[in-house]
Design a protein around this motif. Structure first.
Motif, short mmCIF file in Angstrom:
data_model
loop_
_atom_site.label_atom_id
_atom_site.label_comp_id
_atom_site.label_asym_id
_atom_site.label_seq_id
_atom_site.Cartn_x
_atom_site.Cartn_y
_atom_site.Cartn_z
N ALA A 30 -17.67 4.85 -14.46
CA ALA A 30 -18.79 5.63 -13.93
C ALA A 30 -18.32 6.99 -13.42
CB ALA A 30 -19.47 4.85 -12.80
N ALA A 31 -17.14 7.01 -12.79
CA ALA A 31 -16.59 8.27 -12.29
C ALA A 31 -16.24 9.20 -13.44
CB ALA A 31 -15.36 8.00 -11.43
N VAL A 32 -15.68 8.66 -14.51
CA VAL A 32 -15.31 9.49 -15.66
C VAL A 32 -16.56 10.04 -16.33
CG1 VAL A 32 -14.16 9.52 -17.91
CG2 VAL A 32 -13.17 8.20 -16.02
N LEU A 33 -17.58 9.20 -16.52
CA LEU A 33 -18.82 9.66 -17.12
C LEU A 33 -19.47 10.75 -16.28
CD1 LEU A 33 -20.30 6.26 -18.34
CD2 LEU A 33 -19.71 8.20 -19.80
N GLY A 34 -19.39 10.60 -14.96
CA GLY A 34 -19.96 11.61 -14.09
C GLY A 34 -19.21 12.93 -14.17
#
Length: 379
Positions: A30-34
């Motif tokens: 989720a952090a990478v996608l954000g």
């Protein structure tokens, strides 16, 4: 004569646990996608933790120069974990390629030693100003020229890590021949133009130099050796990143197929899917041996390091792409969505496949190294 050590030491297992813990906490999908939906070139918080707090950027730098004095084996473990999380940090480009290029120069020079100390401590980020596709085995051509007054001019496309770099290490042709120069990324006359990459977690850029004054780090002979050292080590350790990526894809796909039900049973119990995953597991086991062999050969300074790197890249590139493709396909409809992280792994695998030499290039290099006829056609 003893053979290569393919097993992980207790210290390497501890290193893996520390890096995995950080990435699990700070760099989940989720952090990478954000992050990739922003204009940031890398995850600054994770990079700071890896460098300033954990000293990971200095693994390849000797202790006397401000680093950790470790080897390519330890750096390979870090890259496995970074590949497992497709972490958007400039580790390969700064802590491996830039550092190895500097280590190939005269490290007793105060300026070079200072650059190494800055990169090792995470105070600066470096990038080797060559296209990411540049491969070991021959001196890559450079479009940068050095004028009589020492000013550098030219354009280099597809430079990975350039958007995040504070220092660019620029190979250039001048009146005295091939040389390696250090250029401040913020200097007048330096233009870094981000390009649209396939892999959004590893940005690339076009670097244009217009009459820029650089600091010469190495001249003819030494510069070629330094660049070759960087590319060979980078290609060898990239195999470990590809290994970590493939391992995540297999583990995530096994987990998903154990939970997803059709006809009132997990789809992972279907024989056809069992066979596909079993074949993939066997490929990853072989890829692990190849990647560990390359890391060990680089760590020990083996004369067979070029062979080990060519084998590792030939194998690991293909396995990483296959694992990522299977991950997307066996996740069904959700695997094709932006919200699921599978596409990040497929894009990283495809981008890594052409980084630092294609599998075809490495197969042809391997044929030359072991005195066999090269493939008739290289893709």
């Amino acid at each position: 004569m003893s053979g290569p050590d393919l097993l992980y030491s207790e210290a390497e297992d501890d290193l893996r646990a520390a890096v995995r813990s950080l990435l699990s906490d700070r760099c989940d999908p989720a952090a990478v996608l954000g992050l990739i939906e922003t204009d940031q070139p890398y995850h600054e918080g994770v990079w700071k933790s890896l460098t300033a707090d954990m000293g990971m950027a200095g693994l390849l730098v000797p202790e006397k120069l401000g680093g950790q004095g470790a080897t390519a084996r330890e750096a390979a473990v870090v890259l496995e974990e970074l590949g497992r999380s497709v972490a958007p940090v400039p580790y390969l480009t700064s802590a491996v390629l830039a550092v190895e290029a500097l280590l190939g120069c005269a490290t007793d020079d105060a300026e070079i030693a200072g650059l190494l100390a800055s990169l090792a401590a995470g105070r600066a980020v470096g990038a080797l100003a060559l296209p990411l596709s540049a491969a070991p085995g021959s001196t890559p051509p450079t479009a940068v020229r050095v004028a009589e007054d020492g000013a550098l001019s030219g354009t280099i496309r597809s430079v990975a890590g350039a958007a995040a770099a504070d220092v660019l290490l620029v190979p250039a042709q001048g009146p005295d021949g091939y040389g390696l120069y250090a250029v401040e990324a913020a200097a007048t006359g330096v233009t870094v133009t981000p390009l649209v990459p396939l892999d959004l977690t590893r940005p690339i850029a076009e670097v244009t130099l217009t009459g820029v004054q650089g600091r010469r780090l190495a001249g003819p002979g030494a510069a070629e050796t330094a660049v070759e050292r960087a590319l060979l080590t980078g290609a060898g350790l990239l195999a470990s990143e590809q290994l970590g990526l493939a391992e995540w894809c297999l583990a995530e796909t096994v987990r998903y197929t154990g939970e997803r039900h059709q006809f009132n049973r997990p789809i992972g119990s279907f024989q056809a899917l069992k066979h596909r995953l079993a074949r993939l597991w066997l490929e990853i086991v072989s890829a692990r041996a190849a990647a560990r062999n390359a890391a060990d050969a680089l760590a020990t300074g083996s004369a067979d390091a070029p062979v080990a790197v060519a084998v590792a890249q030939s194998a690991c590139s293909r396995v990483a792409v296959h694992a990522a493709e299977e991950c997307v396909q066996l996740h069904g409809g959700i695997g094709m969505t932006w919200e699921h992280s599978a596409h990040l792994y497929l894009k990283r695998a495809k981008a890594d496949e052409v980084a630092l030499g294609t599998p075809g290039h490495h197969r042809a290099a391997l044929a030359r190294l072991v005195d066999l006829a090269p493939p008739a056609e290289v893709h």
